[in-house]
Design a protein around this motif. Sequence first.
Motif, PDB file in Angstrom:
ATOM      1  N   ILE A 111       4.615  41.942  10.254  1.00  0.00           N
ATOM      2  CA  ILE A 111       3.207  41.596  10.026  1.00  0.00           C
ATOM      3  C   ILE A 111       2.763  40.560  11.047  1.00  0.00           C
ATOM      4  N   GLU A 112       1.694  40.872  11.749  1.00  0.00           N
ATOM      5  CA  GLU A 112       1.215  40.006  12.829  1.00  0.00           C
ATOM      6  C   GLU A 112      -0.282  39.759  12.629  1.00  0.00           C
ATOM      7  N   GLY A 113      -0.665  38.485  12.688  1.00  0.00           N
ATOM      8  CA  GLY A 113      -2.061  38.118  12.467  1.00  0.00           C
ATOM      9  C   GLY A 113      -3.005  38.616  13.547  1.00  0.00           C
ATOM     10  N   GLN A 114      -2.481  38.782  14.763  1.00  0.00           N
ATOM     11  CA  GLN A 114      -3.343  39.222  15.860  1.00  0.00           C
ATOM     12  C   GLN A 114      -2.814  40.563  16.369  1.00  0.00           C
ATOM     13  N   PRO A 172       1.383  33.607  21.681  1.00  0.00           N
ATOM     14  CA  PRO A 172       2.158  32.928  22.728  1.00  0.00           C
ATOM     15  C   PRO A 172       3.334  33.748  23.269  1.00  0.00           C
ATOM     16  N   SER A 173       3.928  34.612  22.434  1.00  0.00           N
ATOM     17  CA  SER A 173       5.068  35.367  22.965  1.00  0.00           C
ATOM     18  C   SER A 173       4.622  36.351  24.053  1.00  0.00           C
ATOM     19  N   GLY A 174       3.337  36.651  24.097  1.00  0.00           N
ATOM     20  CA  GLY A 174       2.822  37.510  25.172  1.00  0.00           C
ATOM     21  C   GLY A 174       2.097  36.748  26.263  1.00  0.00           C
ATOM     22  N   GLY A 194       6.800  33.412  31.204  1.00  0.00           N
ATOM     23  CA  GLY A 194       7.736  34.497  31.515  1.00  0.00           C
ATOM     24  C   GLY A 194       9.108  34.075  32.019  1.00  0.00           C
ATOM     25  N   PHE A 195       9.514  32.825  31.772  1.00  0.00           N
ATOM     26  CA  PHE A 195      10.855  32.374  32.173  1.00  0.00           C
ATOM     27  C   PHE A 195      11.829  32.684  31.035  1.00  0.00           C
ATOM     28  N   VAL A 196      12.817  33.521  31.321  1.00  0.00           N
ATOM     29  CA  VAL A 196      13.868  33.801  30.332  1.00  0.00           C
ATOM     30  C   VAL A 196      15.054  32.943  30.769  1.00  0.00           C
ATOM     31  N   PRO A 255      -3.602  38.852   9.200  1.00  0.00           N
ATOM     32  CA  PRO A 255      -3.173  37.491   8.865  1.00  0.00           C
ATOM     33  C   PRO A 255      -2.862  37.361   7.370  1.00  0.00           C
ATOM     34  N   ILE A 256      -1.764  36.745   7.056  1.00  0.00           N
ATOM     35  CA  ILE A 256      -1.394  36.499   5.660  1.00  0.00           C
ATOM     36  C   ILE A 256      -2.106  35.228   5.227  1.00  0.00           C
ATOM     37  N   THR A 257      -2.885  35.344   4.133  1.00  0.00           N
ATOM     38  CA  THR A 257      -3.732  34.217   3.729  1.00  0.00           C
ATOM     39  C   THR A 257      -3.216  33.511   2.479  1.00  0.00           C
ATOM     40  N   LEU A 274      11.086  27.445  24.241  1.00  0.00           N
ATOM     41  CA  LEU A 274      11.950  28.438  24.911  1.00  0.00           C
ATOM     42  C   LEU A 274      12.019  29.733  24.109  1.00  0.00           C
ATOM     43  N   GLY A 275      10.850  30.243  23.742  1.00  0.00           N
ATOM     44  CA  GLY A 275      10.821  31.367  22.810  1.00  0.00           C
ATOM     45  C   GLY A 275      11.424  32.659  23.326  1.00  0.00           C
ATOM     46  N   LEU A 276      11.344  32.889  24.647  1.00  0.00           N
ATOM     47  CA  LEU A 276      11.825  34.192  25.128  1.00  0.00           C
ATOM     48  C   LEU A 276      13.305  34.360  24.841  1.00  0.00           C
ATOM     49  N   THR A 277      14.090  33.359  25.151  1.00  0.00           N
ATOM     50  CA  THR A 277      15.510  33.473  24.837  1.00  0.00           C
ATOM     51  C   THR A 277      15.781  33.094  23.380  1.00  0.00           C
TER      52      THR A 277
HETATM   53  C1  LIG Z   1       1.299  28.775  28.250  1.00  0.00           C
HETATM   54  C2  LIG Z   1       2.688  28.911  27.690  1.00  0.00           C
HETATM   55  C3  LIG Z   1       3.772  29.077  28.543  1.00  0.00           C
HETATM   56  C4  LIG Z   1       5.074  29.214  28.020  1.00  0.00           C
HETATM   57  N1  LIG Z   1       6.104  29.527  28.860  1.00  0.00           N
HETATM   58  C5  LIG Z   1       7.305  29.897  28.344  1.00  0.00           C
HETATM   59  C6  LIG Z   1       8.328  30.438  29.179  1.00  0.00           C
HETATM   60  O1  LIG Z   1       8.155  30.586  30.380  1.00  0.00           O
HETATM   61  N2  LIG Z   1       9.504  30.792  28.601  1.00  0.00           N
HETATM   62  C7  LIG Z   1       9.708  30.674  27.244  1.00  0.00           C
HETATM   63  O2  LIG Z   1      10.803  31.022  26.774  1.00  0.00           O
HETATM   64  N3  LIG Z   1       8.749  30.181  26.428  1.00  0.00           N
HETATM   65  C8  LIG Z   1       7.556  29.811  26.941  1.00  0.00           C
HETATM   66  N4  LIG Z   1       6.564  29.358  26.116  1.00  0.00           N
HETATM   67  C9  LIG Z   1       6.851  29.235  24.673  1.00  0.00           C
HETATM   68  C10 LIG Z   1       6.865  30.617  24.030  1.00  0.00           C
HETATM   69  O3  LIG Z   1       5.669  31.288  24.277  1.00  0.00           O
HETATM   70  C11 LIG Z   1       7.083  30.486  22.539  1.00  0.00           C
HETATM   71  O4  LIG Z   1       8.266  29.749  22.332  1.00  0.00           O
HETATM   72  C12 LIG Z   1       7.223  31.878  21.931  1.00  0.00           C
HETATM   73  O5  LIG Z   1       6.017  32.558  22.010  1.00  0.00           O
HETATM   74  C13 LIG Z   1       7.685  31.779  20.494  1.00  0.00           C
HETATM   75  O6  LIG Z   1       7.703  33.090  19.978  1.00  0.00           O
HETATM   76  P1  LIG Z   1       7.573  33.360  18.441  1.00  0.00           P
HETATM   77  O7  LIG Z   1       7.412  34.818  18.282  1.00  0.00           O
HETATM   78  O8  LIG Z   1       8.676  32.657  17.740  1.00  0.00           O
HETATM   79  O9  LIG Z   1       6.257  32.590  18.018  1.00  0.00           O
HETATM   80  P2  LIG Z   1       4.771  32.848  18.479  1.00  0.00           P
HETATM   81  O10 LIG Z   1       4.718  33.534  19.784  1.00  0.00           O
HETATM   82  O11 LIG Z   1       4.029  31.559  18.294  1.00  0.00           O
HETATM   83  O12 LIG Z   1       4.310  33.891  17.408  1.00  0.00           O
HETATM   84  C14 LIG Z   1       3.970  33.548  16.103  1.00  0.00           C
HETATM   85  C15 LIG Z   1       3.104  34.677  15.643  1.00  0.00           C
HETATM   86  O13 LIG Z   1       2.921  34.527  14.255  1.00  0.00           O
HETATM   87  C16 LIG Z   1       1.634  34.986  13.963  1.00  0.00           C
HETATM   88  N5  LIG Z   1       1.231  34.374  12.702  1.00  0.00           N
HETATM   89  C17 LIG Z   1       1.136  33.050  12.438  1.00  0.00           C
HETATM   90  N6  LIG Z   1       0.710  32.851  11.177  1.00  0.00           N
HETATM   91  C18 LIG Z   1       0.529  34.078  10.643  1.00  0.00           C
HETATM   92  C19 LIG Z   1       0.077  34.540   9.387  1.00  0.00           C
HETATM   93  N7  LIG Z   1      -0.295  33.705   8.416  1.00  0.00           N
HETATM   94  N8  LIG Z   1       0.002  35.887   9.190  1.00  0.00           N
HETATM   95  C20 LIG Z   1       0.374  36.753  10.149  1.00  0.00           C
HETATM   96  N9  LIG Z   1       0.805  36.373  11.377  1.00  0.00           N
HETATM   97  C21 LIG Z   1       0.872  35.051  11.607  1.00  0.00           C
HETATM   98  C22 LIG Z   1       0.771  34.535  15.116  1.00  0.00           C
HETATM   99  O14 LIG Z   1      -0.360  35.358  15.259  1.00  0.00           O
HETATM  100  C23 LIG Z   1       1.730  34.649  16.300  1.00  0.00           C
HETATM  101  O15 LIG Z   1       1.538  35.820  17.052  1.00  0.00           O
HETATM  102  C24 LIG Z   1       5.281  29.143  26.606  1.00  0.00           C
HETATM  103  C25 LIG Z   1       4.193  28.953  25.748  1.00  0.00           C
HETATM  104  C26 LIG Z   1       2.906  28.843  26.276  1.00  0.00           C
HETATM  105  C27 LIG Z   1       1.759  28.671  25.312  1.00  0.00           C
END
Ligand SMILES: Cc1cc2nc3c(=O)[nH]c(=O)nc-3n(C[C@H](O)[C@H](O)[C@H](O)COP(=O)(O)OP(=O)(O)OC[C@H]3O[C@@H](n4cnc5c(N)ncnc54)[C@H](O)[C@@H]3O)c2cc1C
Length: 393
Positions: A19-22, A28-30, A34-36, A167-169, A332-335
């Motif tokens: 389930i994804e809100g967007q 942010p994961s997209g 882009g550094f892994v 989005p989960i509310t 460091l979300g990618l890794t």
């Molecule tokens: C500009 C920028 C540059 C970065 N560069 C790097 C990089 O080079 N390398 C790297 O490893 N990391 C980088 N990061 C960090 C990385 O983007 C994050 O660590 C990563 O996106 C985390 O992934 P995630 O899926 O855990 O969380 P997120 O990407 O934050 O995803 C959380 C998701 O949960 C969803 N969500 C939240 N609440 C709800 C809800 N109530 N209901 C439904 N959905 C919900 C949101 O919509 C969101 O899409 C960067 C971040 C930014 C902003």
Amino acid sequence: MAAARQLATRFPDDEVLLIEGQQVGFGPSGRNSGFVIDLPHDIGAPDYIGDIGTARLNLALNKAAQEILKRLISNHNIDCSLNFSGKYQAAIEDSGVSVLDSYRSGLDKLGEAYEVIEAKDIPAHLGTAFYRKALYTPGTMLLQPSALVKGLADSLPSNVTLYENTPITGFERGQEVELRHAKGSIKASNLLLTNNAFASHFGFLKRRLLPIFTYASITRPLTDDEQARIGGKDHWGIIPAHPFGTTLRRTPDNRILVRNSFSFNPRGQVNPGALAQSKRKHRLSFERRFPAIKDVEFEYTWGGAMCLSRNHTSYFGALDSNISAAVCCNGLGLTRGTITGTLLADWLAGDRNELIDFLIQSPVPAANPPEPFLSLGVNANLWNGERRAGLES
Ligand SMILES: Cc1cc2nc3c(=O)[nH]c(=O)nc-3n(C[C@H](O)[C@H](O)[C@H](O)COP(=O)(O)OP(=O)(O)OC[C@H]3O[C@@H](n4cnc5c(N)ncnc54)[C@H](O)[C@@H]3O)c2cc1C
């Protein structure tokens, strides 16, 4: 995405809802740089490596994540411009140069390869004479994160259903967890929270997860003439020596990406004006580094939430009898997100191994003081950090 994929693989007779809100790719994961990254970098330790046992396990986690991503990208032909160009950590200030020197000693301790690039050689690598020193480490992969996550979403196992824009509310605990959304509710026997800083909106880890936003801008593709004016390699990635400094990339389609600036947004939404302010900082950083092409305009500017904790740790494991989490990637979300999501599903399937035990036993994110002290403290830290970064930003 990693948790859903692995759950589906480990529990092939179960139905997994992701389930994804967007829309996938818009979070942010997209929208990151882009550094892994393979190497651990403990900003709390004098040599940035710290305890060698912990560093080795973090390295093993990161490398396992890289292997997972390489395999998925190859098996599903995901066109996300993956390249194995390593990363440069570059410094301009005295403090930054000493960070690189200390980190070298940490890398020696860890037995990881690096190359020191002195100022005179930097332009041939990076097309800029701005930096005084750089440390090149070969293990980082670079990619286009939005293309990656979209490709991963398109190749999920058949027992995963992806609900975007949902989005989960609201949510109730119980034998079955009930998740409410605009059009109804979803009942599930197990809930995995992998939504990083937003996990606290579900009432867990309150005041332990810090949604710190960071911002980036990217230029239009450089013309042949502009590329010739800066020189350097075709694509590269630079992370700053100072944690509050500027990340830069030259992408395979010849754009320059600039990332810096931070803000603390506990509600998960940026303040109006934050993008314009960040764009001005990006402009300054870009012009300082690339005076020969300083008029090249930015095509896009954006921001996104990272999830940081005060003690730089993550949360992995149970939150309740049928709720678990892998959150707080500390930038460091990618890794980190890839491997902790995968291992969370393995842990639920009953696996126990060195990496899972390490994650389960790691300290949890530290508690922070209540508001308004929290915002005052975090904002003061961000302001001070950006000031201390000096020309590194
Ligand atoms: C500009 C920028 C540059 C970065 N560069 C790097 C990089 O080079 N390398 C790297 O490893 N990391 C980088 N990061 C960090 C990385 O983007 C994050 O660590 C990563 O996106 C985390 O992934 P995630 O899926 O855990 O969380 P997120 O990407 O934050 O995803 C959380 C998701 O949960 C969803 N969500 C939240 N609440 C709800 C809800 N109530 N209901 C439904 N959905 C919900 C949101 O919509 C969101 O899409 C960067 C971040 C930014 C902003």
